[in-house]
Write an enzyme that holds these catalytic residues in place. Sequence first.
Site, PDB file in Angstrom:
ATOM      1  N   SER A   1       0.932  -1.162  -0.042  1.00 32.21           N
ATOM      2  CA  SER A   1      -0.100  -0.033   0.046  1.00 32.21           C
ATOM      3  C   SER A   1       0.874   1.189  -0.017  1.00 32.21           C
ATOM      4  O   SER A   1       1.995   1.193   0.578  1.00 32.21           O
ATOM      5  CB  SER A   1      -1.050   0.053   1.363  1.00 32.21           C
ATOM      6  OG  SER A   1      -1.680  -1.138   1.208  1.00 32.21           O
TER       7      SER A   1
HETATM    8  N1  SAH Z   1      -0.898  -5.013   3.955  1.00 28.92           N
HETATM    9  C1  SAH Z   1      -0.188  -5.347   2.769  1.00 28.92           C
HETATM   10  C2  SAH Z   1      -0.865  -4.808   1.435  1.00 28.92           C
HETATM   11  C3  SAH Z   1      -2.067  -5.463   1.159  1.00 28.92           C
HETATM   12  S1  SAH Z   1      -2.283  -6.175  -0.434  1.00 28.92           S
HETATM   13  C4  SAH Z   1       1.135  -4.541   2.787  1.00 28.92           C
HETATM   14  O1  SAH Z   1       1.481  -3.862   3.682  1.00 28.92           O
HETATM   15  O2  SAH Z   1       1.890  -4.753   1.575  1.00 28.92           O
HETATM   16  C5  SAH Z   1      -3.917  -6.987  -0.007  1.00 28.92           C
HETATM   17  C6  SAH Z   1      -3.638  -8.377   0.416  1.00 28.92           C
HETATM   18  O3  SAH Z   1      -4.588  -9.106   0.703  1.00 28.92           O
HETATM   19  C7  SAH Z   1      -3.153  -9.349  -0.717  1.00 28.92           C
HETATM   20  O4  SAH Z   1      -1.641  -9.907  -0.346  1.00 28.92           O
HETATM   21  C8  SAH Z   1      -3.924 -10.501  -0.917  1.00 28.92           C
HETATM   22  O5  SAH Z   1      -3.513 -11.591  -1.524  1.00 28.92           O
HETATM   23  C9  SAH Z   1      -4.554 -10.466   0.476  1.00 28.92           C
HETATM   24  N2  SAH Z   1      -6.009 -10.964   0.599  1.00 28.92           N
HETATM   25  C10 SAH Z   1      -7.084 -10.715  -0.524  1.00 28.92           C
HETATM   26  N3  SAH Z   1      -7.991 -11.504   0.019  1.00 28.92           N
HETATM   27  C11 SAH Z   1      -7.749 -12.101   1.290  1.00 28.92           C
HETATM   28  C12 SAH Z   1      -8.315 -12.816   2.184  1.00 28.92           C
HETATM   29  N4  SAH Z   1      -9.605 -13.490   2.083  1.00 28.92           N
HETATM   30  N5  SAH Z   1      -7.614 -13.234   3.144  1.00 28.92           N
HETATM   31  C13 SAH Z   1      -6.500 -12.868   3.296  1.00 28.92           C
HETATM   32  N6  SAH Z   1      -5.665 -12.366   2.709  1.00 28.92           N
HETATM   33  C14 SAH Z   1      -6.303 -11.747   1.577  1.00 28.92           C
END
Ligand code: SAH
Length: 222
Positions: free
Chosen positions: A60
């Site tokens: 992010s």
């Molecule tokens: N917080 C992260 C950025 C998140 S991007 C950072 O600091 O880099 C969103 C993430 O959510 C992705 O890695 C994706 O694989 C994950 N994601 C999406 N749906 C999900 C779910 N149902 N359970 C767990 N992770 C999930």
Amino acid sequence: MRISRETMVKLLQKKEDPVKDPEVLRAMLNVPRHYFVGDDFRPRAYDDSPLPIGKNQTISQPYMVAKMTELLEPRKNSIVLEIGTGSGYQAAVLAELVDKVYTIERIPELAEEAKKRFDELGYKNINVRIGDGSVGWPEMSPFDGVIVTAGCPDIPETLLGQLIENGKLVIPVGSIGFQELIVVTKKKEGYHVNRKFGCVFVPLIGIRGWRQGGSSCGGSAK
Ligand code: SAH
């Protein structure tokens, strides 16, 4: 031009809705974001923008990470849950501020890479689970705060159920391609909902109720 971590943190304080919490700013200064991106993106690690981390996911935007952290109102003794570990950057920022961080990632490779980073950087208060975060982490609940770093079509009841009284859920809610950042506070008499600003996150997978929208890139303010 390469931006330094110090310059990035100064920029966060000059935004229209600036990041003010000195502890959050300290955490943003402490966590080496360049460690959480691949070699190709290291020169841009301190740009205030999301960056690709592989598997079609993104780390992010720093402003988003700092704002969401500030809105969670973390305290030294807090126990927090993050859904969407991704690179692990947001979890590391939280780990600087709270007692324990639980974080769930559905893509095993990303979860493993994040774990490796936490070990190498010496974060001992982060627990990573591989799986579907939309159901939360009931065995470890209740949490003082829950932060969802993927977009959701609605506010998930399950996650609200895992908060303590006065606990906060910070979550982007909307359609695929555009959401609004929402802070829900659990009160004795019910839930208090505070809508903040527009944002774009990759979608939370495995949750129902998505309305059609545009494409998504992820983790930035709009
Ligand atoms: N917080 C992260 C950025 C998140 S991007 C950072 O600091 O880099 C969103 C993430 O959510 C992705 O890695 C994706 O694989 C994950 N994601 C999406 N749906 C999900 C779910 N149902 N359970 C767990 N992770 C999930």
